[in-house]
Design a protein around this motif. Structure first.
Motif, PDB file in Angstrom:
ATOM      1  N   SER A  35     -30.981  -3.571   8.072  1.00 60.87           N
ATOM      2  CA  SER A  35     -29.964  -3.424   7.135  1.00 60.87           C
ATOM      3  C   SER A  35     -28.737  -4.012   7.577  1.00 60.87           C
ATOM      4  N   THR A  36     -27.648  -4.489   6.867  1.00 61.61           N
ATOM      5  CA  THR A  36     -26.623  -5.030   7.014  1.00 61.61           C
ATOM      6  C   THR A  36     -25.552  -4.891   6.197  1.00 61.61           C
ATOM      7  N   ASP A  37     -24.408  -4.779   6.467  1.00 59.16           N
ATOM      8  CA  ASP A  37     -23.205  -4.643   5.596  1.00 59.16           C
ATOM      9  C   ASP A  37     -22.612  -6.156   5.296  1.00 59.16           C
ATOM     10  N   ASN A  38     -22.706  -7.079   6.287  1.00 56.22           N
ATOM     11  CA  ASN A  38     -22.270  -8.256   6.068  1.00 56.22           C
ATOM     12  C   ASN A  38     -23.364  -9.586   5.694  1.00 56.22           C
ATOM     13  N   ALA A  39     -24.452  -9.390   5.734  1.00 56.46           N
ATOM     14  CA  ALA A  39     -25.457 -10.205   5.329  1.00 56.46           C
ATOM     15  C   ALA A  39     -25.808 -11.054   6.746  1.00 56.46           C
ATOM     16  N   TYR A  40     -25.665 -10.626   8.010  1.00 60.70           N
ATOM     17  CA  TYR A  40     -25.956 -11.459   9.148  1.00 60.70           C
ATOM     18  C   TYR A  40     -26.879 -10.721   9.662  1.00 60.70           C
TER      19      TYR A  40
END
Length: 133
Positions: free
Chosen positions: A34-39
């Motif tokens: 999972s990621t918060d900044n789509a990287y």
């Protein structure tokens, strides 16, 4: 149960339950990213052909078995060399035409210079010979 024993049981059981819930959550989501900044970070691998150049012709059908010395195709290196020679020829032609154009402009400029300067000399000559008094 007496209140000190109940208090001691709550102090030990509640953190133990929270810790076991955290461990269960961690193992339940272990295979997911999972990621918060789509990287998403991933190891980089390079994929490249062992043949340099562009493959322009494949001489082997898909299903045929191959031996070690079989001709697989053409990389088009000869075609690229021909294109490079054509580019050099056209660059030489452009340089020749550029020099020819510059020399033509220079020759016509030298040839037309007296015609362009003739009115100036005539006007100066007429002014010297004229008496305005």
């Amino acid at each position: 149960m007496s209140p000190p024993i109940r208090r001691l049981a709550l102090i030990l059981v509640v953190p133990l339950l929270l810790f076991s819930a955290a461990i269960a959550y961690y193992y339940a989501n272990l295979g997911f990213t999972s990621t918060d900044n789509a990287y998403i970070r991933q190891d980089k691998i390079s994929i490249s052909a062992e043949v340099g150049g562009i493959i322009v012709d494949v001489a082997v059908p898909r299903i045929d078995p191959l031996a070690a010395a079989d001709h697989l195709g053409d990389t088009g290196l000869a075609a690229l060399q021909l294109l490079d020679m054509e580019i050099q020829r056209q660059a030489a032609m452009i340089a020749y035409l550029d020099n020819f154009y510059a020399m033509t402009i220079f020759i016509f400029g030298v040839a037309l210079l007296p015609l362009l300067l003739k009115p100036i000399f005539l006007n100066n000559h007429d002014l010297e010979g004229r008496d305005d008094n």
